[in-house]
Design a protein around this motif. Structure first.
Motif, short mmCIF file in Angstrom:
data_model
loop_
_atom_site.label_atom_id
_atom_site.label_comp_id
_atom_site.label_asym_id
_atom_site.label_seq_id
_atom_site.Cartn_x
_atom_site.Cartn_y
_atom_site.Cartn_z
N PHE A 19 0.84 -1.20 0.00
CA PHE A 19 0.00 0.00 0.00
C PHE A 19 0.88 1.26 0.00
N LEU A 20 1.86 1.28 0.90
CA LEU A 20 2.68 2.48 1.08
C LEU A 20 3.53 2.80 -0.15
N THR A 21 3.92 1.79 -0.89
CA THR A 21 4.78 2.00 -2.05
C THR A 21 4.01 1.99 -3.36
N SER A 22 2.69 1.95 -3.30
CA SER A 22 1.88 1.87 -4.51
C SER A 22 1.81 3.22 -5.23
N THR A 23 1.45 3.17 -6.50
CA THR A 23 1.24 4.39 -7.29
C THR A 23 0.13 5.23 -6.69
N SER A 24 -0.84 4.57 -6.08
CA SER A 24 -2.01 5.27 -5.57
C SER A 24 -1.79 5.97 -4.24
N PHE A 25 -0.74 5.59 -3.50
CA PHE A 25 -0.59 6.14 -2.16
C PHE A 25 -0.42 7.66 -2.14
N PRO A 26 0.40 8.26 -3.03
CA PRO A 26 0.45 9.73 -3.05
C PRO A 26 -0.90 10.37 -3.37
N ILE A 27 -1.65 9.75 -4.28
CA ILE A 27 -3.00 10.26 -4.60
C ILE A 27 -3.88 10.16 -3.37
N PHE A 28 -3.78 9.04 -2.68
CA PHE A 28 -4.52 8.81 -1.44
C PHE A 28 -4.22 9.90 -0.41
N CYS A 29 -2.95 10.25 -0.25
CA CYS A 29 -2.56 11.27 0.72
C CYS A 29 -3.09 12.64 0.33
N VAL A 30 -2.98 12.99 -0.95
CA VAL A 30 -3.48 14.28 -1.43
C VAL A 30 -5.00 14.36 -1.23
N TYR A 31 -5.68 13.26 -1.49
CA TYR A 31 -7.13 13.22 -1.32
C TYR A 31 -7.52 13.48 0.14
N LEU A 32 -6.86 12.78 1.06
CA LEU A 32 -7.17 12.98 2.48
C LEU A 32 -6.82 14.39 2.94
N LEU A 33 -5.73 14.95 2.42
CA LEU A 33 -5.35 16.32 2.75
C LEU A 33 -6.41 17.30 2.26
N MET A 34 -6.93 17.07 1.06
CA MET A 34 -7.98 17.93 0.51
C MET A 34 -9.23 17.88 1.39
N VAL A 35 -9.61 16.69 1.79
CA VAL A 35 -10.80 16.54 2.63
C VAL A 35 -10.60 17.20 3.99
N ASN A 36 -9.36 17.15 4.49
CA ASN A 36 -9.06 17.74 5.79
C ASN A 36 -9.06 19.26 5.76
N GLN A 37 -8.99 19.85 4.56
CA GLN A 37 -8.92 21.30 4.43
C GLN A 37 -10.19 21.88 3.81
N LEU A 38 -11.32 21.26 4.08
CA LEU A 38 -12.57 21.72 3.46
C LEU A 38 -12.91 23.15 3.84
N GLY A 39 -12.65 23.52 5.09
CA GLY A 39 -12.95 24.88 5.52
C GLY A 39 -12.16 25.90 4.74
N THR A 40 -10.87 25.65 4.57
CA THR A 40 -10.01 26.56 3.81
C THR A 40 -10.44 26.63 2.35
N ILE A 41 -10.79 25.49 1.79
CA ILE A 41 -11.22 25.44 0.39
C ILE A 41 -12.53 26.20 0.21
N LYS A 42 -13.42 26.06 1.17
CA LYS A 42 -14.71 26.74 1.08
C LYS A 42 -14.52 28.25 1.06
N ARG A 43 -13.59 28.75 1.87
CA ARG A 43 -13.34 30.18 1.88
C ARG A 43 -12.69 30.65 0.58
N ALA A 44 -11.91 29.76 -0.04
CA ALA A 44 -11.25 30.11 -1.29
C ALA A 44 -12.20 30.07 -2.49
N ILE A 45 -13.32 29.33 -2.33
CA ILE A 45 -14.33 29.23 -3.40
C ILE A 45 -15.66 29.68 -2.81
N PRO A 46 -15.88 30.98 -2.69
CA PRO A 46 -17.07 31.48 -1.98
C PRO A 46 -18.38 31.23 -2.72
N ILE A 47 -18.32 31.05 -4.03
CA ILE A 47 -19.55 30.88 -4.83
C ILE A 47 -19.56 29.49 -5.44
#
Length: 239
Positions: A19-47
């Motif tokens: 899992f850790l060395t798979s092609t998908s693991f960096p995508i997995f990490c970016v995805y979780l980071l995006m979900v963790n920053q929903l508040g920041t993203i919401k402020r950056a996309i007000p409409i």
């Protein structure tokens, strides 16, 4: 989904390393980071964006590709000597690869929810399902292009044919009446997966992770079904 292994407990760490060395693991990490920053993203996309046309095309394409995956998995399973066959299969390997591509693309579901300000739809179930399937599908095409692993993924592809067809029709202005049936179909899928995994654990040296993952998905989808359809219906009757 099953995590399978011919060698018992001491190989579990090796699967984790895959899992850790798979092609998908960096995508997995970016995805979780995006979900963790929903508040920041919401402020950056007000409409919120209106993405109905794009989503209509996207969902219908995903549905059609899942038809291909379902048919391919089914053909390979019919040709296999057993539903628990663990022999690498070149034809299955390509189908696993296409299936993995769909799991990468399906992460756009969350991106579309963010852009449309549908933040309540980004539930723990939604994130867990998308993130885990990304890693499991990667494991399938890189290590386990077997009929035994194809069985649950075939069912998942079938469910996603109807799921993304529903989303596509909804985005295009139609409102199918079978939304509740989709969740019921998903629950049936995980029940079948658990039966398959249980027989695999007892008689075919399947990894115990298969049972744990199947139980987690069955619990989460059943809880969602009870909360959304059964309890909601009871509250409406009381009112």
């Amino acid at each position: 989904m099953e995590l399978l292994d011919d060698i018992p407990m001491h190989r579990y760490r090796e699967i984790g390393w895959s899992f850790l060395t798979s092609t998908s693991f960096p995508i997995f990490c970016v995805y979780l980071l995006m979900v963790n920053q929903l508040g920041t993203i919401k402020r950056a996309i007000p409409i919120p964006y209106d993405l109905r046309q794009l989503m209509g095309v996207y969902n219908l394409v995903i549905s059609v590709v899942n038809v291909y995956c379902f048919v391919g998995f089914m053909q390979c399973l019919l040709e296999a000597p057993s539903l628990y066959e663990k022999t690498p299969n070149a034809k299955l390997s390509f189908i696993f690869y296409v299936y993995w591509i769909t799991k990468v693309c399906e992460l756009l579901d969350t991106v579309f929810m963010i852009l449309r300000h549908r933040f309540r739809q980004i539930s723990p179930l939604h994130v867990y399902h998308h993130a885990s399937m990304l890693l499991l599908s990667d494991l399938g095409y890189t290590r386990y292009a077997w009929a035994a692993f194809a069985m649950p993924l075939m069912l998942n592809a079938l469910v996603h044919v109807f799921l993304y067809l529903y989303y596509g029709l909804t985005a295009m202005g139609w409102q199918p009446s079978w939304k509740r049936r989709l969740t019921e179909l998903q629950i049936v899928q995980f029940v079948i997966d658990l039966v398959h995994a249980s027989i695999g654990v007892l008689y075919h040296n399947f990894c115990y992770w298969s049972l744990g993952y199947g139980l987690s998905m069955l619990y989460l989808f059943t809880a969602f079904y009870i909360r959304t359809y059964l309890r909601a219906g009871e509250n409406q009757k009381r009112q």
